[in-house]
Motif scaffolding. Structure first.
Motif, PDB file in Angstrom:
ATOM      1  N   ASP A 137     -59.323  31.483 -10.400  1.00  0.00           N
ATOM      2  CA  ASP A 137     -59.149  32.147  -9.105  1.00  0.00           C
ATOM      3  C   ASP A 137     -58.425  33.490  -9.229  1.00  0.00           C
ATOM      4  N   PRO A 138     -57.268  33.557  -9.911  1.00  0.00           N
ATOM      5  CA  PRO A 138     -56.632  34.872 -10.040  1.00  0.00           C
ATOM      6  C   PRO A 138     -57.422  35.846 -10.912  1.00  0.00           C
ATOM      7  N   LEU A 139     -58.208  35.315 -11.845  1.00  0.00           N
ATOM      8  CA  LEU A 139     -59.040  36.202 -12.663  1.00  0.00           C
ATOM      9  C   LEU A 139     -60.108  36.874 -11.812  1.00  0.00           C
ATOM     10  N   MET A 140     -60.683  36.134 -10.867  1.00  0.00           N
ATOM     11  CA  MET A 140     -61.692  36.741  -9.989  1.00  0.00           C
ATOM     12  C   MET A 140     -61.082  37.890  -9.177  1.00  0.00           C
ATOM     13  N   GLU A 141     -59.862  37.714  -8.723  1.00  0.00           N
ATOM     14  CA  GLU A 141     -59.190  38.778  -7.971  1.00  0.00           C
ATOM     15  C   GLU A 141     -58.945  39.993  -8.860  1.00  0.00           C
ATOM     16  N   LEU A 142     -58.604  39.742 -10.100  1.00  0.00           N
ATOM     17  CA  LEU A 142     -58.388  40.837 -11.052  1.00  0.00           C
ATOM     18  C   LEU A 142     -59.675  41.646 -11.248  1.00  0.00           C
ATOM     19  N   ILE A 143     -60.802  40.949 -11.407  1.00  0.00           N
ATOM     20  CA  ILE A 143     -62.063  41.661 -11.628  1.00  0.00           C
ATOM     21  C   ILE A 143     -62.514  42.357 -10.348  1.00  0.00           C
ATOM     22  N   ASP A 144     -62.223  41.761  -9.185  1.00  0.00           N
ATOM     23  CA  ASP A 144     -62.489  42.466  -7.921  1.00  0.00           C
ATOM     24  C   ASP A 144     -61.828  43.840  -7.931  1.00  0.00           C
ATOM     25  N   ASP A 145     -60.581  43.876  -8.357  1.00  0.00           N
ATOM     26  CA  ASP A 145     -59.824  45.131  -8.366  1.00  0.00           C
ATOM     27  C   ASP A 145     -60.413  46.119  -9.369  1.00  0.00           C
ATOM     28  N   ILE A 146     -60.797  45.627 -10.548  1.00  0.00           N
ATOM     29  CA  ILE A 146     -61.388  46.507 -11.560  1.00  0.00           C
ATOM     30  C   ILE A 146     -62.670  47.142 -11.032  1.00  0.00           C
ATOM     31  N   ALA A 147     -63.537  46.325 -10.439  1.00  0.00           N
ATOM     32  CA  ALA A 147     -64.811  46.848  -9.945  1.00  0.00           C
ATOM     33  C   ALA A 147     -64.612  47.843  -8.807  1.00  0.00           C
ATOM     34  N   ALA A 148     -63.578  47.606  -7.998  1.00  0.00           N
ATOM     35  CA  ALA A 148     -63.328  48.493  -6.858  1.00  0.00           C
ATOM     36  C   ALA A 148     -62.767  49.842  -7.282  1.00  0.00           C
ATOM     37  N   THR A 149     -62.204  49.924  -8.484  1.00  0.00           N
ATOM     38  CA  THR A 149     -61.533  51.142  -8.909  1.00  0.00           C
ATOM     39  C   THR A 149     -62.234  51.853 -10.076  1.00  0.00           C
ATOM     40  N   HIS A 150     -63.412  51.368 -10.481  1.00  0.00           N
ATOM     41  CA  HIS A 150     -64.158  52.005 -11.571  1.00  0.00           C
ATOM     42  C   HIS A 150     -65.613  52.161 -11.140  1.00  0.00           C
ATOM     43  N   ASP A 151     -66.066  53.384 -11.044  1.00  0.00           N
ATOM     44  CA  ASP A 151     -67.395  53.652 -10.511  1.00  0.00           C
ATOM     45  C   ASP A 151     -68.515  53.109 -11.388  1.00  0.00           C
ATOM     46  N   HIS A 152     -68.266  52.972 -12.691  1.00  0.00           N
ATOM     47  CA  HIS A 152     -69.346  52.536 -13.584  1.00  0.00           C
ATOM     48  C   HIS A 152     -69.429  51.022 -13.705  1.00  0.00           C
ATOM     49  N   VAL A 153     -68.590  50.289 -12.976  1.00  0.00           N
ATOM     50  CA  VAL A 153     -68.511  48.830 -13.108  1.00  0.00           C
ATOM     51  C   VAL A 153     -69.079  48.149 -11.865  1.00  0.00           C
ATOM     52  N   THR A 154     -69.914  47.142 -12.091  1.00  0.00           N
ATOM     53  CA  THR A 154     -70.415  46.264 -11.037  1.00  0.00           C
ATOM     54  C   THR A 154     -69.994  44.844 -11.375  1.00  0.00           C
TER      55      THR A 154
END
Length: 254
Positions: free
Chosen positions: A136-153
């Motif tokens: 669960d906390p890992l999913m939140e971490l990846i949510d943040d990464i995707a929201a702050t990096h244009d090349h990441v989906t």
């Protein structure tokens, strides 16, 4: 126009659970390559995933090998940490750092990155609660990464409630069956702009396993897994990537 697509990861990306008549594994990443070929005419495809791999070798060895391919890939899919979650010593900060290494390396190389989470297996797994407490906390971490990096989906299969149903899972309850792999492939293709029909399992799920069925499951799958952990072995020992260099996948014929 041909696209160059490389996949890195563990058994989920290798395709375990989707066996072919010759004994090889297909899986969602192969299906993504076929879908991209259908959309673009052809695709150059490599798959460096190996079952049993922990996140560190995926985020270092596999990532570096993928970015060293010539010509350089256009798209990389990345999944990892599922094997780490089932072992002691889970360290979210370390997982964060390794994930961001892949993000940074692909960003520097100008490669589009698709991060995937595996579907949620916790309803059927022993120690399922431990898995979910870490995921669960890992999913939140990846949510943040995707929201702050244009090349990441981020293709979030973990929070897809449909994929928690038994109809998508192999009998080992840990890997997807062919239908599950097809559903993941369709979700990845949609994230890349290739609309694909989203497979659905038939309505209705089997009831909870009886004592005899559960005992057979433990003997066939859980005890061997424990044995490998106690002896420091991995299901991927001695294995090499199934497609370590570019292979041309042509558009399927009608």
């Amino acid at each position: 126009m041909s696209v160059r697509y490389v996949a890195i990861g563990d058994s989920f990306t290798e395709g375990v659970g989707d066996p072919q008549p010759d004994g090889t594994m297909r899986g969602w990443a192969d299906l993504v390559a076929i879908g991209l070929a259908a959309a673009h005419g052809s695709v150059e495809y490599a798959n460096l995933a190996i079952r049993g791999r922990l996140l560190e070798p995926i985020a270092t060895e596999q990532c570096d090998a993928a970015l060293a391919l010539e010509p350089r890939p256009d798209v990389m899919t990345f999944n990892g940490s599922g094997n780490d979650m089932m072992r002691p010593g889970w360290d979210l900060a370390r997982v964060d750092a390794l994930t961001r290494r892949v993000v940074d390396r692909t960003g520097e190389a100008g490669v589009r990155l698709v991060i995937l989470s595996g579907p949620d297996p916790t309803e059927r797994l022993p120690r399922g609660r431990t898995f979910s407490e870490r995921a669960d906390p890992l999913m939140e971490l990846i949510d943040d990464i995707a929201a702050t990096h244009d090349h990441v989906t981020f293709v979030d299969n973990y929070r897809d409630p449909e994929m928690r149903r038994a109809g998508y899972w192999d009998e080992d309850r840990l890997h997807l069956n062919p239908l599950g792999h097809s559903r993941v492939a369709a979700r990845v293709l949609a994230s890349l702009g290739v609309e694909t029909d989203l497979p659905l399992a038939p309505a209705g799920d089997p009831g909870r396993p009886g004592m005899l069925e559960q005992s057979r499951y433990l003997g066939r799958y859980v005890l061997p897994w424990i044995g490998r952990r106690l002896t420091g072995r991995s299901s991927g020992d001695g294995r090499v990537p199934k497609q370590p260099a570019w292979a041309t996948i042509e558009a399927p014929t009608a």
